[in-house]
Design an enzyme around this catalytic site. Structure first.
Site, PDB file in Angstrom:
ATOM      1  N   GLU A  68       0.827  -1.213   0.000  1.00 46.90           N
ATOM      2  CA  GLU A  68       0.000   0.000   0.000  1.00 46.90           C
ATOM      3  C   GLU A  68       0.860   1.261   0.000  1.00 46.90           C
ATOM      4  OE1 GLU A  68      -2.727  -0.130   3.253  1.00 46.90           O
ATOM      5  OE2 GLU A  68      -3.618  -2.037   2.604  1.00 46.90           O
ATOM      6  N   ASP A 132      -9.042   0.361   1.070  1.00 48.95           N
ATOM      7  CA  ASP A 132      -7.679   0.772   1.403  1.00 48.95           C
ATOM      8  C   ASP A 132      -7.411   2.227   1.028  1.00 48.95           C
ATOM      9  OD1 ASP A 132      -6.734  -1.816   2.356  1.00 48.95           O
ATOM     10  OD2 ASP A 132      -7.017  -2.465   0.278  1.00 48.95           O
ATOM     11  N   LYS A 185      -4.750  -5.812  -2.749  1.00 47.11           N
ATOM     12  CA  LYS A 185      -4.213  -6.998  -2.100  1.00 47.11           C
ATOM     13  C   LYS A 185      -2.937  -7.384  -2.842  1.00 47.11           C
ATOM     14  CE  LYS A 185      -8.057  -7.217   0.285  1.00 47.11           C
ATOM     15  NZ  LYS A 185      -8.088  -6.783   1.701  1.00 47.11           N
ATOM     16  N   GLU A 199     -17.490  -4.952  -0.209  1.00 46.59           N
ATOM     17  CA  GLU A 199     -17.170  -3.544   0.020  1.00 46.59           C
ATOM     18  C   GLU A 199     -17.743  -2.664  -1.076  1.00 46.59           C
ATOM     19  OE1 GLU A 199     -12.838  -3.362   2.305  1.00 46.59           O
ATOM     20  OE2 GLU A 199     -13.024  -2.675   0.246  1.00 46.59           O
TER      21      GLU A 199
END
Length: 280
Positions: A68, A132, A185, A199
């Site tokens: 990330e 995220d 991911k 989500e």
């Protein structure tokens, strides 16, 4: 090199995620020819060689953050370089932040009212994880000078900046300011594909609820994207799930829960994805 691990009172090794990541990259950004998955494998080998007692599970737990951060720094610099109004910002997990709090008080109140009524009427809850990243249109939001400074390398300070910049937007977003979300991911498993679909579906349902409550005519719509270092055909098929709310209205066209999935495993992959994600 600073210590890679610290030990709990019970002697269990715990990886120092920030210091280790920065040190392994020599406090620089990944080189243009680096693959992100290759870097993660390289990091694992270095850590295991120095600390054989570190488990594969502990390393895997670090991969998500490290991946990330690499994407977040690329997105930050891409926006500045290309003078984009859309900004892609890291979000904390749902246990420490309610993503709906980015909206102004009126819209946030609508969402909390919905949650309360669902709970009161049927004793059920709208439960999901946070995406995220959030995509925010900054056109009508004043930014301070820090948002115009590129990320030149990975340090504890630059990572702190990437992780906390979302706080600038708490309570400031109108209905049109939040353009979408991105969840990433390192690799997809079937359960992770389901997480993205859930989500995306719930975020879009919440968006439609706000559209109705705020009487918004012809909204531009909310995008929800996914990304990983590698994506199989099975992953793409598994993510072609309909957003549940969109099949309830016979006059509406069914929507995808996940609009597009990107393979992002290098700096050039980032540029290709951000041309779409951050395109106004």
């Amino acid at each position: 090199m600073p210590p890679i691990v610290e030990f709990s009172e019970k002697g269990k090794p715990q990886i120092k995620r920030v210091d280790t990541f920065c040190s392994l990259l020599n406090y620089e950004l990944p080189s243009e020819d680096s693959s992100f998955s290759g870097l993660l494998e390289q990091f694992d080998k270095i850590i295991k060689d120095k600390h054989p007692q570190v488990t594969s599970g502990a390393l895997s737990n670090c991969h998500g953050d490290w991946y990330e951060w690499m994407l977040a720094a690329n997105a930050w610099n891409y926006r500045i370089k290309n003078n984009k109004n859309l900004i892609l910002l890291l979000l904390p997990n749902v246990s420490s932040f309610d993503v709906a709090a980015l909206y102004n008080d009126e819209l946030y109140g609508y969402i909390n009212d919905l949650l309360l009524k669902v709970k009161k009427t049927a004793d059920v809850q709208l439960i999901t994880s946070n995406p995220d990243f959030v995509i925010i249109d900054t056109t009508n939001i004043k930014l301070d000078g820090e948002f115009q400074k590129s990320i030149s390398g990975f340090t504890p300070d630059s990572i702190d900046k990437l992780e906390k910049s979302y706080q600038h937007f708490i309570g400031k977003c109108s209905f049109e300011n939040i353009s979408g979300y991105l969840s990433v991911k390192t690799t997809f498993r079937p359960d992770r594909r389901l997480q993205l679909s859930h989500e995306g579906s719930l975020m879009k349902a919440t968006y439609v609820h706000l559209q109705t409550r705020d009487w918004v005519i012809n909204p531009k719509g909310l995008k929800y994207y996914g990304a990983a270092t590698k994506i199989s055909d099975a992953d793409r098929r598994g993510l072609r799930t309909v957003a549940t709310h969109s099949i309830l209205d016979v006059q509406a066209t069914p929507q995808a829960a996940v609009d597009e999935v990107f393979t992002i495993n290098s700096n050039s992959n980032c540029d290709d994805a951000f041309k779409i994600i951050l395109n106004e």
